[in-house]
Motif scaffolding. Structure first.
Motif, PDB file in Angstrom:
ATOM      1  N   GLU A   1       0.825  -1.215   0.000  1.00  0.00           N
ATOM      2  CA  GLU A   1       0.000   0.000   0.000  1.00  0.00           C
ATOM      3  C   GLU A   1       0.858   1.263   0.000  1.00  0.00           C
ATOM      4  O   GLU A   1       0.546   2.229  -0.691  1.00  0.00           O
ATOM      5  CB  GLU A   1      -0.966  -0.022   1.184  1.00  0.00           C
TER       6      GLU A   1
ATOM      7  N   GLY B   1       1.895   1.933  -3.349  1.00  0.00           N
ATOM      8  CA  GLY B   1       0.788   2.106  -4.291  1.00  0.00           C
ATOM      9  C   GLY B   1       0.602   0.979  -5.284  1.00  0.00           C
ATOM     10  O   GLY B   1       0.045   1.179  -6.361  1.00  0.00           O
TER      11      GLY B   1
ATOM     12  N   ALA C   1      -3.772  -2.679  -5.560  1.00  0.00           N
ATOM     13  CA  ALA C   1      -4.788  -1.900  -6.263  1.00  0.00           C
ATOM     14  C   ALA C   1      -5.853  -2.802  -6.869  1.00  0.00           C
ATOM     15  O   ALA C   1      -5.698  -4.024  -6.937  1.00  0.00           O
ATOM     16  CB  ALA C   1      -4.120  -1.074  -7.367  1.00  0.00           C
ATOM     17  N   GLU C   2      -6.896  -2.151  -7.341  1.00  0.00           N
ATOM     18  CA  GLU C   2      -7.979  -2.868  -8.001  1.00  0.00           C
ATOM     19  C   GLU C   2      -7.496  -3.347  -9.365  1.00  0.00           C
ATOM     20  O   GLU C   2      -6.885  -2.598 -10.122  1.00  0.00           O
ATOM     21  CB  GLU C   2      -9.175  -1.928  -8.156  1.00  0.00           C
TER      22      GLU C   2
END
Length: 154
Positions: A101, A104, A107-108
């Motif tokens: 996280e 980044g 994620a979807e």
């Protein structure tokens, strides 16, 4: 997609490797770090990527790079993966997805019309001062080491 950009300070991380040892960003001060994020041990793409980095490990370390992989797999899974492919570098077990996280890369994703959360395969090259020098989002799993060396023209 990662919100981080080349030139950003690399987010601090700490995690446990395959042997239960704590690994942190600070362990790599003064060194260049290849921090690569991958979805899962023992899958075809992730195995190809790890083996590419492992096959060129001596070339990478001669150029001053350290290599660390991160996935949401357990330390025990990493230990078996390393043993199976004789990997020469550390893998961090990020089961709580804190590092994923922070960078980044959790994620979807979409596959066959299904939406789910997962790891977006990404490699960050962090310089000796802790600054992100390169972000590779289109990872060539079979030739990832060559891809990194070409990025740096070395």
């Amino acid at each position: 997609m990662t919100p981080l950009k080349e030139g950003d300070k690399a987010p601090y991380f700490e995690g446990i490797n395959q042997d239960g040892k704590k690994i942190t960003l600070d362990d790599f001060k003064g060194k260049k770090l290849i921090l690569y994020f991958y979805p899962k041990d023992n899958t075809s793409g992730c195995t190809a990527e790890a083996c590419s980095l492992n096959d060129s490990y001596s070339s990478l370390t001669e150029k001053g790079f350290e290599v660390v992989g991160v996935s949401p797999d357990s330390a025990n899974s990493h230990l078996k993966f390393i043993a199976k492919y004789n990997l020469a570098f550390n893998l961090i077990a990020d089961t709580e997805k804190k590092i994923l996280e922070a960078y980044g890369v959790w994620a979807e994703k979409k596959l066959y019309g299904r939406t789910y959360m997962g790891v977006v395969r990404t490699t960050f090259i962090i310089n000796a001062n802790g600054i992100i020098e390169r972000i590779i989002t289109k990872v060539n799993t079979k030739d990832h080491a060559k891809q990194i060396l070409e990025e740096f023209k070395i």
